[in-house]
Design an enzyme around this catalytic site. Structure first.
Site, PDB file in Angstrom:
ATOM      1  N   SER A 169     -10.019  -0.496   6.870  1.00 43.83           N
ATOM      2  CA  SER A 169      -9.376  -0.414   5.552  1.00 43.83           C
ATOM      3  C   SER A 169      -8.797  -1.725   5.055  1.00 43.83           C
ATOM      4  CB  SER A 169      -8.289   0.672   5.562  1.00 43.83           C
ATOM      5  OG  SER A 169      -8.891   1.949   5.492  1.00 43.83           O
ATOM      6  N   SER A 227      -9.461   1.520   2.600  1.00 42.78           N
ATOM      7  CA  SER A 227      -8.549   2.249   1.745  1.00 42.78           C
ATOM      8  C   SER A 227      -7.441   1.384   1.163  1.00 42.78           C
ATOM      9  CB  SER A 227      -7.918   3.397   2.527  1.00 42.78           C
ATOM     10  OG  SER A 227      -7.136   2.899   3.599  1.00 42.78           O
ATOM     11  N   LYS A 232       0.846  -1.202   0.000  1.00 45.95           N
ATOM     12  CA  LYS A 232       0.000   0.000   0.000  1.00 45.95           C
ATOM     13  C   LYS A 232       0.876   1.244   0.000  1.00 45.95           C
ATOM     14  CE  LYS A 232      -3.979   1.834   2.631  1.00 45.95           C
ATOM     15  NZ  LYS A 232      -4.855   1.560   3.812  1.00 45.95           N
TER      16      LYS A 232
END
Lengths: 515, 515
Positions: free
Chosen positions: A252, A228, A151
């Site tokens: 997330s 996310s 990420k």
């Protein structure tokens, strides 16, 4: 089967090509069979029904310009033929379209089409940078040659951190060393395949990004992937990475796991170092990861999690109607069925909790911390953020210190209560209140609010949470019912006392084996 | 059209899935219709005929493990039906297969199939590292937002140079600055999309690489892409880059351009700086590039080439039967037809040249220089190179300094002769003696020898050469003859006096417009 075209077919085929070239939607609609049975599939998914196909065409703004380089016809009879065409795209690459044509009352129409074109260099909605590998891990180790999508909040030596925002990226320096979690995965033999997209500054659960686009959700075409940790999740779901490294502040990891049919873990707060990570709300931020199976999920835990469990553990599964009620009926039904099959016991301990009040405490404290972390940057970069995240920061900027401290104090007592309520049980809850929604901004806001009511429990409690898909497995030999659309994924979430991450991962392994 | 399956179809479909799962080639062959008309297409290309399909299956070593998640049937009659299935792959991602089934004398068989599965993160046969972008160019400029695939011989700041070999890459330091050509493209607004694969140390024309694999050739499925600028070419052909930056020592731009139906230019030796480039044979090494159209080819030239032409130029096209004879008949015929359509005049000036002797001088001098450039590294890394390139270096190591110097002296007079023979004409020659061959090592050696006889002319002469596809264009509305396979690409090469690069690029633009 004959290879010469029946009368009128080539003319219809040519008319179709012409209409495609000029994006003549009326003509294209006329040349596709009316009714609910018409099929059109491409690598983004299979559409069923004339209206779905027309809606897709109306939204895409034209097909890529192309020329035909081969046309083959296989004729069933004077009213039915298959046309297989090879196309060459002006933008480069080739494609193929296979169409079953039928001569109906209005002339020749397509009853089923299958189309593909050459893939892009990379799906930039999923990846910002990638390599073969981008960073090589140790030659040997328990995760040797497993590919990690990192990420874009974690430091990767030699790369900048983009945090989902082009201006953040432009301001960033090249990192000199890896974030702790990245370094440990590399030391265990995993390779970093690339840097995966994130919702901006991780301040979203939708999986959308105003700059790089919405990563695809292969199990729920046309719907959001969840965020996310959106790119990490999509990379794993697409088979483009084995491990999706991400973070979970308010869901997330859990949301993309649920929406994409993946396994995911949000670790006990504080159990995996967040060194080298862009923060969102530090008292909630945790490291997590996503995989396609429970075994690898646990194997990554063996590398990243502390050894020796803390907290209490009976391994007893419990399910609460009060918490199930926070999900939509269809999701609650599927999660209840899963819990039932897994031998969970109903509990009434959660009947009196006010999830709305908890979610509000979570929201305020997260906002206060997020503004303290990024308010200066947001103020210095007006217009840099997409509308959704900008709006969230605008609200965050209005949280007074007094309100933030009050929320912090409320959180202390809520955390104690949550830890007490979970006790030594394993709580089975829906990972999200719904399946993946479509990317409509208004709907996404409502979904976010509903989601936080469920996800704030582990968030406020600092608890570990493991998500696994709520589905019965079908084997490679099984045939699904003819004509039925595949069900959209939704996740079951297992929550336990702080520090019981490894036990949860082992439990998920057991449950996945029987699922 | 009915949506209920005819009798026996689902059983046959299930048997097919089972056979696929166990890679039961006999069963799969039986379940595909016999004869020359059976079709099977996927993103690597369209196969026609039962035997081609069986050969493909025999070579691939099994389909990826999967489960069916949707099955739709569209029934034409009791003997014909289309089955559309959505699959979920164990490695992640989804796929679709569309099959037209027919009940024949032996039962149900597939007469046409169309298959795709989710794409990989990137095609690592084409790319070693890539980003969105990997390096951003200037905000404005004549090449703004054009995406460049940089051959892995050029320095890109922040990246290492791999030169097509993993041990070379492992030894390499991260580059502090860009190669001159890369820096100029960035300054003109182009973005570096990524670092593209090359044949090892550029010492090959095939486009193969023992480590990273053979990049696909979308216009000639199953055949080599040509090299050594193989990844740069494939990236452009696939539409994954707009500009393929590469080098041409003995044909490394011209060959991939010819095999892949691209436009390409090898620049006048010394006209574009090779600073920041891994050398192969410095007195032959030139910078070049590949595009999908003549306009962009020329626009890149405007950025990279010196202004002001040297050398002579009449613009008169000439074609030599003696040089055409160095190509296979089918290629010679196509190039002659192109020359004829372009108004080229026959010339007998080249009738007496001994291409074999020239190619031998080229080969010896190239080998001598290559060993001087890389002999120490090759000796220090036994086993590091693939068999083909290792063999070439082994031969190079036997070229004595005396032989190398003699070849250098011979080259001087050959160059003078070539410059004289070209004069102020534009020579039209085949870019390669054949279309792209299949990747069989023995065949590739023979092809290389034949190719150097043609390509050594510009190489020894230090001349600019522009390649454009030898084909008549068909427009977006045109229908190719039903059932005919698309012709394989081959390139026409235009050669002129040293320094006339810009004129050649302008000429190619004119000719492409009429082609």
């Amino acid at each position: 089967m004959r290879t010469d075209p029946p009368a009128g077919l080539l003319e219809a085929f040519r008319a179709y090509e012409r209409a495609l070239g000029t994006d003549d939607l009326d003509a294209l609609d006329r040349l596709f069979a009316p009714g609910p049975d018409t099929l059109r599939g491409d690598p983004t998914g299979l559409l069923v029904g004339h209206d779905s196909i027309a809606a897709f065409r109306g939204a895409r703004g034209g097909a890529p310009a192309r020329r035909l380089v081969e046309v083959h016809v296989r004729t069933v009879d004077d009213e039915h033929a298959l046309v297989v065409a090879v196309t060459e795209l002006l933008r480069g690459g080739r494609g193929q379209q296979t169409q079953l044509w039928e001569r109906g009352p209005t002339g020749w129409v397509v009853v089923a089409a299958h189309v593909h074109t050459s893939a892009a260099a990379a799906d930039t909605r999923v990846w910002r940078v990638l390599g073969d590998p981008l960073v090589a891990g140790a030659a040997v180790g328990p995760l040797a040659r497993r590919a990690v999508a990192v990420k874009d909040l974690f430091a990767v030596a030699g790369q900048r951190v983009g945090a989902g925002n082009p201006e953040w990226l432009a301001d960033a320096d090249v990192e000199g060393s890896h974030a702790t979690a990245v370094a440990r995965l590399l030391a265990a033999g995993a390779d970093v395949r690339g840097v995966a997209r994130t919702d901006e500054l991780a301040y979203s659960l939708a999986g959308t990004n105003a700059h790089s686009g919405t990563p695809p959700n292969p199990r729920a075409p046309g719907r959001v992937p969840g965020g996310s940790s959106s790119g990490s999740g999509a990379a794993v779901a697409l088979g483009q990475a084995d491990i999706g490294l991400g973070t979970d502040t308010g869901g997330s990891i859990r949301v993309p796991a649920s929406y994409q049919g993946l396994f995911g873990v949000r670790t006990t707060h504080g159990s995996v170092a967040t060194t080298g990570l862009v923060p969102l709300a530090p008292t909630f931020d945790t490291v997590g990861w996503l995989t396609r199976d429970a075994d690898l999920l646990a194997e990554v835990g063996d590398v990243l999690l502390p050894t020796g469990s803390t907290g209490t553990w009976s391994g007893r599964l419990v399910v609460s109607d009060a918490l199930l009620a926070a999900a939509q009926d269809d999701v609650a039904t599927r999660v209840a069925a899963f819990a039932d099959a897994a031998g969970a016991t109903p509990t009434d301990r959660w009947d009196d909790v006010d999830l709305g009040a908890w979610a509000e405490v979570f929201r305020v404290l997260q906002a206060w911390e997020a503004w303290r972390a990024h308010g200066d940057w947001v103020r210095a970069h007006p217009g840099a953020l997409g509308a959704d995240v900008a709006g969230r920061f605008a609200v965050a900027s209005t949280v007074t210190d007094a309100a933030g401290r009050a929320a912090g104090a409320a959180r202390e007592s809520i955390r104690d209560r949550i830890v007490d309520l979970v006790g030594d049980d394993v709580l089975v809850v829906p990972a999200t209140p719904s399946v993946a929604p479509r990317p409509a901004p208004a709907e996404l806001d409502a979904v976010r609010a509903a989601t936080l009511r469920l996800t704030c429990v582990a968030g406020l409690g600092g608890l570990p949470a493991v998500v696994l898909p709520a589905r019965r497995g079908t084997g490679p030999g099984d045939l699904p019912p003819v004509g039925r659309r595949a069900p959209l994924p939704v996740g079951v979430c297992l929550v336990a006392a702080p520090g019981r991450d490894r036990d949860l991962l082992a439990l998920a392994r057991d449950l996945a084996g029987t699922g």
